[in-house]
Write a protein that holds these residues in place. Structure first.
Motif, mmCIF file in Angstrom:
data_model
loop_
_atom_site.group_PDB
_atom_site.id
_atom_site.type_symbol
_atom_site.label_atom_id
_atom_site.label_comp_id
_atom_site.label_asym_id
_atom_site.label_seq_id
_atom_site.Cartn_x
_atom_site.Cartn_y
_atom_site.Cartn_z
ATOM 1 N N LYS A 51 1.004 -1.185 -0.045
ATOM 2 C CA LYS A 51 0.051 -0.113 -0.155
ATOM 3 C C LYS A 51 0.740 1.236 0.153
ATOM 4 O O LYS A 51 1.624 1.413 0.732
ATOM 5 N N THR A 84 0.867 5.252 0.539
ATOM 6 C CA THR A 84 -0.172 6.450 0.804
ATOM 7 C C THR A 84 0.540 7.665 0.820
ATOM 8 O O THR A 84 1.686 7.805 1.025
ATOM 9 N N THR A 139 -4.076 6.963 -1.399
ATOM 10 C CA THR A 139 -3.793 5.619 -1.367
ATOM 11 C C THR A 139 -3.983 4.778 -2.257
ATOM 12 O O THR A 139 -4.849 4.777 -2.929
#
Length: 171
Positions: free
Chosen positions: A45, A47, A54
């Motif tokens: 992920k 961000t 994100t």
């Protein structure tokens, strides 16, 4: 002498079936978790610093947001999509995919072998415990080697992330 009034406990010796069942439960759990982890698209992920953006990426697919509207209502849809042919998958990423596939196939074979051996019984089938142990250790190693993806283009030179950030910032 005086007789002891303390009751004695008899030790129950567990058979190979008990330990085999435990290995089967752990093996099935590991296989199912690997299957879910491979199918999802949020292995990694990214961000933004301010938290407004994100994006998710997996070994096989990536997550993408889509805004759908019929003119009166709007929906936010998040789905997993396969990588386009334009995405360069380097050797470490390919290796991570290969190890992930080996873990899934090996785990499925182990799970099926365990289920069939439980149905056949002790007299008909004897499980080759040494080979099973070595195979499970190899599957554990291969599962760890899936983390090679962290040193691949997916993390270090992600073209999709660059394109999405450019659209997000400049549009």
């Amino acid at each position: 002498g005086r007789a002891s009034t303390t009751p004695t406990r008899k030790m129950v010796k567990l058979g190979w079936e008990t330990y085999s069942f435990g290995a089967d439960v752990f093996g099935a759990t590991a296989f199912l978790l690997t299957l879910v982890g491979s199918a999802r698209c949020d292995f990694i992920k990214f961000t933004s610093v301010d938290g407004t953006f994100t994006d998710h990426f997996g070994v096989w697919r990536y997550g993408q947001w889509a805004f759908l509207s019929n003119g009166q209502q709007a929906w936010l849809y998040e789905g997993c999509f396969p990588y386009a042919d334009s995405v360069v998958i380097d050797s470490k990423w390919k290796a991570a995919r290969a190890f992930d596939a080996m873990v899934l196939i090996g785990g499925l074979l182990f799970f099926m072998m365990s289920a069939f051996s439980a149905c056949l019984g002790k007299r008909t089938y004897t499980r080759p415990n040494g080979i099973v142990g070595v195979c499970l250790l190899l599957l554990s190693l291969f599962s760890g080697l899936t983390l090679l993806v962290l040193d691949s283009n997916l993390c270090k030179n992600n073209v999709l992330l660059g394109e999405m950030m450019q659209q997000f910032v400049f549009n």
